[in-house]
Write an enzyme that holds these catalytic residues in place. Structure first.
Site, PDB file in Angstrom:
ATOM      1  N   HIS A  93       0.706  -1.202  -0.275  1.00  0.00           N
ATOM      2  CA  HIS A  93       0.208  -0.078  -0.317  1.00  0.00           C
ATOM      3  C   HIS A  93       1.008   1.302   0.199  1.00  0.00           C
ATOM      4  O   HIS A  93       0.767   1.961  -0.950  1.00  0.00           O
ATOM      5  CB  HIS A  93      -0.961   0.104   1.916  1.00  0.00           C
ATOM      6  CG  HIS A  93      -1.823   1.896   1.711  1.00  0.00           C
ATOM      7  ND1 HIS A  93      -3.232   1.280   1.275  1.00  0.00           N
ATOM      8  CD2 HIS A  93      -1.666   2.143   1.909  1.00  0.00           C
ATOM      9  CE1 HIS A  93      -3.395   2.206   1.373  1.00  0.00           C
ATOM     10  NE2 HIS A  93      -2.800   2.708   1.783  1.00  0.00           N
ATOM     11  N   GLU A  94       1.979   1.228   1.469  1.00  0.00           N
ATOM     12  CA  GLU A  94       2.394   2.417   1.072  1.00  0.00           C
ATOM     13  C   GLU A  94       3.201   2.306  -0.281  1.00  0.00           C
ATOM     14  O   GLU A  94       3.607   3.329  -0.540  1.00  0.00           O
ATOM     15  CB  GLU A  94       3.609   2.695   2.185  1.00  0.00           C
ATOM     16  CG  GLU A  94       2.675   2.822   3.533  1.00  0.00           C
ATOM     17  CD  GLU A  94       1.271   4.068   3.805  1.00  0.00           C
ATOM     18  OE1 GLU A  94       1.405   5.197   3.206  1.00  0.00           O
ATOM     19  OE2 GLU A  94       0.761   3.628   4.552  1.00  0.00           O
TER      20      GLU A  94
ATOM     21  N   HIS B 106       2.045   4.830  -2.728  1.00  0.00           N
ATOM     22  CA  HIS B 106       1.950   5.981  -2.548  1.00  0.00           C
ATOM     23  C   HIS B 106       3.555   6.327  -3.465  1.00  0.00           C
ATOM     24  O   HIS B 106       3.003   7.703  -3.355  1.00  0.00           O
ATOM     25  CB  HIS B 106       1.820   6.076  -1.324  1.00  0.00           C
ATOM     26  CG  HIS B 106       0.191   6.514  -0.956  1.00  0.00           C
ATOM     27  ND1 HIS B 106      -0.936   6.845  -0.684  1.00  0.00           N
ATOM     28  CD2 HIS B 106      -0.008   5.730   0.466  1.00  0.00           C
ATOM     29  CE1 HIS B 106      -1.989   6.385  -0.455  1.00  0.00           C
ATOM     30  NE2 HIS B 106      -2.078   5.948   0.222  1.00  0.00           N
TER      31      HIS B 106
ATOM     32  N   HIS C  23       3.459   7.035  -7.301  1.00  0.00           N
ATOM     33  CA  HIS C  23       3.016   7.376  -6.861  1.00  0.00           C
ATOM     34  C   HIS C  23       4.026   8.988  -7.546  1.00  0.00           C
ATOM     35  O   HIS C  23       3.721   9.954  -7.907  1.00  0.00           O
ATOM     36  CB  HIS C  23       1.947   8.179  -6.466  1.00  0.00           C
ATOM     37  CG  HIS C  23       0.001   9.248  -6.599  1.00  0.00           C
ATOM     38  ND1 HIS C  23      -0.584  10.079  -6.110  1.00  0.00           N
ATOM     39  CD2 HIS C  23       0.161  10.327  -8.153  1.00  0.00           C
ATOM     40  CE1 HIS C  23      -1.070  10.926  -6.330  1.00  0.00           C
ATOM     41  NE2 HIS C  23      -0.568  10.669  -7.726  1.00  0.00           N
TER      42      HIS C  23
HETATM   43 ZN   LIG Z   1      -3.351   5.071   2.344  1.00  0.00          ZN
END
Ligand SMILES: [Zn+2]
Length: 702
Positions: A497-498, A501, A504
């Site tokens: 998940h991290e 990010h 991104h």
């Molecule tokens: Zn998040």
């Protein structure tokens, strides 16, 4: 990057003559005020001392004030370049100092840093308020905005103009002086009430209730570790020999899950769901009633129908109606499944000869029994396959397969703590993408949770690309004994998940600071959550989930158990969450006559919530919306859930989890994420609107 100007050198010279040498030395050697002479110009953590922050923040504020002053005093007519672009370029030094400061205050703080935060935050807030309320500046921004069609601007430039204009407008720049005064009053009152709400809730959670158990028989069913923690809690409360349970989730949830004593389950759950609703000094009903009223007033003052319309206008969803439609699509099937789950649990009660109907305080207890029957997944069986090193290799593998990027550990890049690792991210051809820090384990001075943050955002300076510096901070289980750090599957997903990010941030490619990578709240979790899908795919698990001792890949039976467990209790989890989302939406759109409990009941009845489920947050302890920044925005988590499952479905349906064409398109989505409306960016990737079907399927709700 700031070069020391002749004026500043002069100021420093004067400084020498009238100040102590220690202070002077600090100003002369302040690393924030010089170019960073480190690999990739990352912050020189080894040179930064606590006394550097305050002067650098002061200098950053002053510099931006001068930049704004230069815009407003410009004798020429306002243009895109002399106003909008100049505004976009302002405040770089301040940014550079505050990102380091706030990132370290989260990842590696101490009492001095915390004290400094209390000093720095009000200064920075006041400074940004001053910019937003600068009427001369707004006049120029508005002049460009009003004539934007005549400037021959491209799409992205137009968007930049509109974004800046809207920032001012939403902060009341268009109001009369009298109304601006009113708005300031409303904001002030709202922020006081929000603080009060949080304080009341804290008292109600930590002080006003505890379940004290004196008879050991009442501990029946509870696992050893839970009992030990309760004994420790009693010790702390000077009640040695007894057991204390609190309303904190780590104490409450295991009690609801395992305690055989039904009356005590009811007692503690009542303690939990009555918080803020006990008609005592910490009651939150009046506080939130007032907040709802003031928010409505503020929205109308700013020209919106209601608070939800004001908030959502900035989001991908655009209108409250879209959010309601969306939630309803998930609500109906989720409620059906929740009812089935209820019936299955009632059947267990009946089978065991219990002569009662399932109530809300029974749900966790019987769900746990159901879980054991249907989905038994033993964590200790799973963890040996997820050593931290193997999981990291798994993340790298997925990124490499999708985007061709590579990761190289760099010992020569300064880090802010010996446990933080620095990596260089490179394209397939070896060219630089950015720097990535990873910092995995808990320690004093690191806040709880996991997050991604940036030390430098991607930008352009005079046409030259400035590369991003990003960081992942986690609190994963440390290694014990001879074994390496072994993660549970939640932690594995958190890592992916991290990392999403971080990708991104690393891939963002836009010309303007105000727009590049800046996405609305209901878009933010798409890049992160989509990565969790790869983490859990059997095909990918086979590559990275390898036993740390034998090197053997995770067996199919375990993979199947992992997949199945994803469906456990999802009717309940989804309904509980959606009920809170709908309640949040109702508070900020529906008429309210002042009776908080009646409002809540009418709202939940309207959607047909069953008695056995209470919204994840009832109004009097819904801190996301009354003490945090998520009002009319609690829906965003599941909105992003729909986006990520829909986006991932594109890969699955193509028959190739790493479909290069789709990966390239998804990278474009990440790179251009701030350059247009969220839904447009999404459609550019997917070729159609997102569908809720994939989320329902993933959670076993259809
Ligand atoms: Zn998040």
């Amino acid at each position: 990057m700031k070069k020391i100007s002749p004026v500043l050198i002069l100021a420093l010279a004067l400084f020498v003559s009238c100040n102590s040498s220690k202070e002077t030395k600090t100003a002369m050697t302040n690393p924030f005020l010089k170019p960073y002479e480190t690999p990739f110009e990352v912050p020189p953590f080894n040179e930064i001392e606590i006394e550097h922050y305050l002067p650098a923040v002061a200098e950053g504020i002053e510099q931006q004030q001068e930049e704004i002053e230069a815009i407003t005093s410009n004798a020429e007519d306002p243009t895109f370049e002399n106003t909008i672009l100049a505004l976009d370029h302002s405040g770089i030094l301040l940014d550079r100092v505050t990102t380091v400061f706030y990132n370290l205050n989260s990842a590696n703080t101490n009492p001095d840093m915390q004290a400094l935060a209390r000093e720095i935050t009000p200064k920075v807030t006041a400074h940004s308020d001053n910019i937003m309320l600068n009427s001369a500046l707004f006049k120029r921004v508005k002049a460009v905005y009003d004539k934007r069609a005549s400037f021959n601007l491209n799409h992205e430039q137009l968007r930049l103009v509109e974004k800046f204009y809207k920032d001012f407008e939403r902060n009341g720049a268009n109001l009369s002086a009298e109304d601006q005064e009113k708005l300031r009053g409303l904001n002030q009152e709202l922020s006081n009430l929000s603080l009060k709400f949080g304080e009341n809730l804290l008292a109600e959670t930590n002080k006003n209730f505890r379940l004290v158990i004196e008879d050991e028989a009442d501990l029946s069913g509870l696992p050893e570790g839970v009992v030990a923690a309760a004994a420790e809690e009693a010790e702390k409360a000077e009640m040695s020999g007894k057991w204390v349970f609190t309303l904190q989730k780590p104490s409450l949830i295991p009690f609801l899950q395992y305690a055989d004593n039904r009356d005590l389950r009811e007692e503690i759950y009542r303690g939990y769901f009555m918080r803020g609703n006990n008609d005592n000094e910490f009651d939150n009903k009046e506080v939130l009633a007032k907040m709802v009223e003031l928010r409505d007033e503020r929205a109308k003052l700013l020209g919106y129908t209601n608070h939800a319309a004001y908030i959502i206008d900035n989001n991908m969803a655009k209108t409250p109606e879209n959010v309601y439609d969306f939630l309803q699509k998930l609500w109906t099937p989720a409620l059906e499944v929740a009812k089935k789950e209820r019936d299955e649990m009632q059947a267990i009660i009946n089978r065991e000869g219990g002569k009662f109907e399932l109530k809300s305080w029974d749900w966790w207890y019987y769900a746990e029994k159901l879980r054991k029957e249907k989905y038994d997944l033993d964590e200790s069986e799973i963890k040996p396959y997820f050593s931290l090193d193997n999981v990291r290799e798994g993340v790298f593998y997925v990124c490499n397969q999708l985007y061709g990027i590579q990761f190289e550990r760099r010992e020569d890049i300064p880090v802010y703590h010996p446990e933080a690792e620095a990596w260089e991210v490179k394209e397939a051809d070896g060219s630089h993408v950015g720097v990535l820090y990873m910092d995995f384990h808990p320690r004093d001075g690191k806040r709880v949770g996991a997050w991604n943050t940036g030390y430098r955002r991607q930008a352009y300076k005079e046409g030259k690309k400035i590369y991003p510096v990003t960081s992942i901070v986690c609190n994963f289980t440390r290694s014990a004994g001879d074994a390496p750090a072994l993660l549970n599957f939640d932690e594995v997903q958190t890592f992916f998940h991290e990392f999403g990010h971080a990708l991104h941030g690393l891939f963002t490619d836009g010309p303007y600071r105000r727009t590049a990578g800046r996405v609305p709240r209901d878009f933010v979790e798409l890049p992160s959550q989509i990565m969790e899908n790869w983490a859990a795919e059997p095909e990918v698990l086979k590559v990275y989930a390898k036993h740390y001792q034998t090197g053997e890949a995770i067996p199919d039976a375990l993979v199947q158990k992992l997949v199945n467990s994803g469906h456990f209790n999802q009717g309940f989890a989804t309904v509980e969450y959606l009920a809170a989302s709908l309640l949040d939406m109702d508070w900020h759109t529906q008429p309210f006559n002042g009776d908080v409990l009646a409002f809540e009941k009418t709202s939940m009845d309207r959607f047909g919530l069953i008695d056995e489920i209470i919204p994840r947050y009832r109004s009097t302890y819904f801190s996301h919306i009354f003490a945090g920044g998520y009002s009319a925005g609690y829906y965003v988590y599941i909105w992003a859930g729909v986006l990520d499952t829909d986006a991932f479905a594109a890969f699955k349906e193509s028959g190739d989890l790493f479909n290069p064409e789709l990966a390239a398109k998804f990278r474009t989505l990440l790179a251009k994420s701030g350059s247009d409306e969220g839904m447009t960016i999404y459609r550019n990737f997917r070729g159609q609107d997102p569908s809720t079907e994939y989320l329902l399927e993933k959670r076993g709700l259809k």
